[in-house]
Write an enzyme that holds these catalytic residues in place. Structure first.
Site, PDB file in Angstrom:
ATOM      1  CE  LYS A 181     -32.458 -12.427 -19.543  1.00  0.00           C
ATOM      2  NZ  LYS A 181     -31.896 -13.194 -20.344  1.00  0.00           N
ATOM      3  CB  CYS A 289     -23.641 -22.131  -9.408  1.00  0.00           C
ATOM      4  SG  CYS A 289     -24.850 -23.274  -8.490  1.00  0.00           S
ATOM      5  CD  GLU A 389     -18.366 -19.845 -11.453  1.00  0.00           C
ATOM      6  OE1 GLU A 389     -18.577 -18.729 -11.813  1.00  0.00           O
ATOM      7  OE2 GLU A 389     -19.358 -20.594 -11.037  1.00  0.00           O
TER       8      GLU A 389
HETATM    9  P1  NAD Z   1     -24.658 -14.752 -16.915  1.00  0.00           P
HETATM   10  O1  NAD Z   1     -24.188 -13.883 -15.721  1.00  0.00           O
HETATM   11  O2  NAD Z   1     -23.770 -14.670 -17.951  1.00  0.00           O
HETATM   12  O3  NAD Z   1     -25.960 -14.785 -17.359  1.00  0.00           O
HETATM   13  C1  NAD Z   1     -26.952 -15.066 -16.447  1.00  0.00           C
HETATM   14  C2  NAD Z   1     -28.334 -14.317 -16.855  1.00  0.00           C
HETATM   15  O4  NAD Z   1     -28.092 -12.800 -16.817  1.00  0.00           O
HETATM   16  C3  NAD Z   1     -28.759 -14.533 -18.423  1.00  0.00           C
HETATM   17  O5  NAD Z   1     -30.370 -14.736 -18.321  1.00  0.00           O
HETATM   18  C4  NAD Z   1     -28.470 -13.404 -19.237  1.00  0.00           C
HETATM   19  O6  NAD Z   1     -29.015 -13.134 -20.157  1.00  0.00           O
HETATM   20  C5  NAD Z   1     -28.484 -12.198 -18.074  1.00  0.00           C
HETATM   21  N1  NAD Z   1     -27.823 -11.026 -18.210  1.00  0.00           N
HETATM   22  C6  NAD Z   1     -26.414 -10.964 -18.734  1.00  0.00           C
HETATM   23  N2  NAD Z   1     -26.221  -9.674 -18.791  1.00  0.00           N
HETATM   24  C7  NAD Z   1     -26.927  -9.029 -18.060  1.00  0.00           C
HETATM   25  C8  NAD Z   1     -27.041  -7.752 -17.540  1.00  0.00           C
HETATM   26  N3  NAD Z   1     -26.143  -6.642 -17.754  1.00  0.00           N
HETATM   27  N4  NAD Z   1     -28.318  -7.270 -16.937  1.00  0.00           N
HETATM   28  C9  NAD Z   1     -29.317  -8.400 -16.465  1.00  0.00           C
HETATM   29  N5  NAD Z   1     -29.197  -9.533 -16.943  1.00  0.00           N
HETATM   30  C10 NAD Z   1     -28.025  -9.969 -17.838  1.00  0.00           C
HETATM   31  O7  NAD Z   1     -24.348 -16.249 -16.382  1.00  0.00           O
HETATM   32  P2  NAD Z   1     -24.467 -17.686 -17.273  1.00  0.00           P
HETATM   33  O8  NAD Z   1     -23.046 -17.982 -18.111  1.00  0.00           O
HETATM   34  O9  NAD Z   1     -25.760 -17.986 -17.833  1.00  0.00           O
HETATM   35  O10 NAD Z   1     -24.424 -18.759 -15.880  1.00  0.00           O
HETATM   36  C11 NAD Z   1     -23.139 -19.153 -15.462  1.00  0.00           C
HETATM   37  C12 NAD Z   1     -22.900 -18.359 -14.227  1.00  0.00           C
HETATM   38  O11 NAD Z   1     -24.200 -18.765 -13.149  1.00  0.00           O
HETATM   39  C13 NAD Z   1     -21.963 -19.105 -13.415  1.00  0.00           C
HETATM   40  O12 NAD Z   1     -20.979 -17.834 -12.745  1.00  0.00           O
HETATM   41  C14 NAD Z   1     -22.597 -20.125 -12.139  1.00  0.00           C
HETATM   42  O13 NAD Z   1     -21.956 -20.149 -11.168  1.00  0.00           O
HETATM   43  C15 NAD Z   1     -23.858 -19.044 -11.943  1.00  0.00           C
HETATM   44  N6  NAD Z   1     -24.969 -19.775 -11.360  1.00  0.00           N
HETATM   45  C16 NAD Z   1     -25.054 -19.774  -9.883  1.00  0.00           C
HETATM   46  C17 NAD Z   1     -26.032 -20.632  -9.426  1.00  0.00           C
HETATM   47  C18 NAD Z   1     -26.840 -20.100  -8.049  1.00  0.00           C
HETATM   48  O14 NAD Z   1     -27.517 -20.751  -7.327  1.00  0.00           O
HETATM   49  N7  NAD Z   1     -25.614 -19.658  -7.232  1.00  0.00           N
HETATM   50  C19 NAD Z   1     -26.776 -21.418 -10.140  1.00  0.00           C
HETATM   51  C20 NAD Z   1     -26.586 -21.532 -11.435  1.00  0.00           C
HETATM   52  C21 NAD Z   1     -25.394 -20.772 -12.143  1.00  0.00           C
END
Ligand code: NAD
Length: 487
Positions: A181, A289, A389
């Site tokens: 997803k 990230c 962050e």
């Molecule tokens: P997010 O947590 O808002 O969303 C990530 C994914 O989770 C999306 O697909 C979203 O639709 C889904 N999601 C949202 N609520 C959910 C729930 N309750 N249950 C299951 N899925 C749900 O993050 P974002 O805004 O898309 O990305 C930014 C964040 O991702 C930052 O904190 C960044 O540091 C982190 N990130 C981490 C890495 C890593 O490898 N450590 C890489 C990229 C981004």
């Protein structure tokens, strides 16, 4: 049909990829907006609950065929996926650039990384050997690495195609099946990649894609027929995913947020450090990230270092992603509002702004979500801007007395994703590298590892490792077989 004005592609060609075929989503239609212009260019329908259930059932149904597939054949298919990604790189890169707001050269690089993940893990398919465990003369004990089962991959929007490939490629190499997803903001390249995998010969149902928001993510993570969830996103959502995955008692890999320190000591090469800091925080507009969002340095070099970084940052160009600027727009209106919120609160608290600090309005794109490189000099270690962050192009500096104090400041964080250390003293570098709390540590460089190097966080930055051979572990379930043959 969804057509971006600068792409000659129907982005609606497939909204969901279920059981080896493109299927129109039956859920709510989602507006797609160009972050550079702020203009909507179409709507893209989510999957509904029935389609999500079908995706999992397809993955479950295809599991035996894929798990039993000869490892050599599996390797050839993954190699072919890699080749087809490369052949379609221009197309994938342009779509990714427009969707994320990412400068085209960076989007093309991400597509190259996706191809590389498939190439790397193709090479692992026929090398997933088990162990023989010494157990005396009357027993022979060995392990067989079985695929973990149905794996769910929930993804963020900042590196859609490469983050997808870094989880899906090892899962497929291990013989597991996939339901992915992508983020609701960036759905396109996931569906394109699933189509490419089918063209490469991946059996129907092995790799499925459903699109949608958090509700779809929660339902997937808690689905009774899944075995593992690889989640990449924020720490707050990661907690919810972990909770949801407890219902099916699924394993979790969590790749979460960071507030990564770059330590620069007095004896460091300041030009090299300035370059590392610049790339570490302003690349992809800071939506990384592993961004090096905290510069920890001594007072003696602080002003000189900030000046060098600021001078380089001022020279960075902002523009439409397809015009290959240094920095594109942030991904959407919500993300720029988030960054503005952090910066405005830091300004209101009286923290010294050394660069940037308010939204950029470009003449050609006055409604785009552009934010310039921004630096706060030495806000208190407990301040919001120094601890949370931001996920945007915002750097804070922090002053340390010496190497030990730098280490204490670096480790004074909820997060522990990556860290950088600049010093010419080898012993100090090694000591700090061993003691800093992070999954990856870079000495005299920053984010210089290739994608075969294990990656992941400690503390609130996550659980488990992706990339390299370590990235296979989550998708393998070792079965121990004990043969009793005593007289
Ligand atoms: P997010 O947590 O808002 O969303 C990530 C994914 O989770 C999306 O697909 C979203 O639709 C889904 N999601 C949202 N609520 C959910 C729930 N309750 N249950 C299951 N899925 C749900 O993050 P974002 O805004 O898309 O990305 C930014 C964040 O991702 C930052 O904190 C960044 O540091 C982190 N990130 C981490 C890495 C890593 O490898 N450590 C890489 C990229 C981004």
């Amino acid at each position: 049909m969804i057509q971006h004005p600068r792409l000659d592609t129907d982005l609606n060609a497939a909204c969901q990829w279920l059981g080896g075929a493109a299927v129109m989503g039956k859920g709510a239609a989602r507006e797609m907006t160009d972050p550079a212009t702020g203009k909507m260019y179409g709507t893209f329908p989510d999957a509904d609950a029935g389609q999500l259930d079908r995706a999992v059932k397809h993955a479950r149904g295809a599991l035996k065929v894929w798990a039993d597939c000869d490892p050599d054949k599996r390797a050839r298919i993954l190699h072919r996926v890699s080749e087809l990604i490369t052949e379609n790189a221009d197309h994938l890169g342009a779509v990714e650039a427009v969707n994320v707001g990412k400068p085209l050269p960076q989007a093309l690089r991400d597509v190259g990384r996706a191809a590389e993940y498939f190439r790397f893990y193709a090479g692992a398919c026929d090398k997933l050997q088990g162990d023989t465990i010494p157990s005396g003369p009357d027993q022979t004990v060995f392990t067989v690495n079985e695929p973990v089962g149905v794996t769910v991959h929930i993804l963020p929007w900042n590196y859609p195609v490469s983050t997808l490939a870094r989880g899906v490629a090892p899962a497929l190499a291990a013989g597991a099946t996939v339901v992915a997803k992508p983020s609701e903001l960036t759905p396109f390249t996931a569906v394109m990649l699933a189509r490419i995998a089918a063209q490469a010969g991946l059996p129907d149902g092995v790799f499925n894609v459903v699109t949608g928001g958090g509700d779809i993510g929660t339902q997937l993570a808690g689905h009774s027929e899944i075995d593992h969830v690889t989640f990449t996103g924020s720490t707050a959502t990661g907690r919810k995913v972990m909770q949801a995955a407890s219902a099916p008692v699924a394993g979790v890999t969590l790749e979460l947020g960071g507030k990564s320190p770059i330590i620069v000591l007095d004896d460091a090469d300041l030009d090299a450090a300035a370059e590392g800091v610049l790339r570490g925080i302003f690349f992809n507009a800071g939506q990384v990230c592993a961004a090096g969002s905290r510069l920890v340095c001594t007072p003696g070099i602080h002003e000189a270092l900030i000046s060098k970084v600021a001078a380089k940052a001022r020279a960075m160009t902002l523009g439409h992603p397809l015009d290959s600027p240094d920095i594109g727009p942030l991904v959407n209106s919500g993300q720029i509002a988030r960054v503005e919120g952090f910066v405005d609160r830091a300004k209101a608290a009286g923290h010294r702004l050394a660069l940037g600090g308010s939204r950029s309005v470009l003449e050609a794109y006055p409604n785009g979500y552009f934010y310039p490189p921004t630096i706060f000099a030495n806000p208190p270690p407990q301040s919001e801007i120094a601890r949370d962050e931001v996920f945007g192009p915002v750097l804070v500096s922090q002053l340390c007395d010496d190497a030990d104090h730098a280490l204490a400041l670096a480790n004074d964080s909820d997060f522990g994703l990556v860290a950088g250390i600049y010093t010419c003293d080898g012993n100090t570098a090694l000591r700090l590298a061993r003691q800093v709390q992070a999954g990856q540590v870079f000495v005299n460089g920053f984010l210089t590892a290739n994608d075969s190097v294990p990656f992941g966080g400690v503390k609130r930055s996550g659980i488990g490792r992706e990339k390299g051979l370590a990235g296979l572990a989550a998708y393998l379930s070792p079965k121990a077989i004990v043969l009793n043959h005593g007289k």
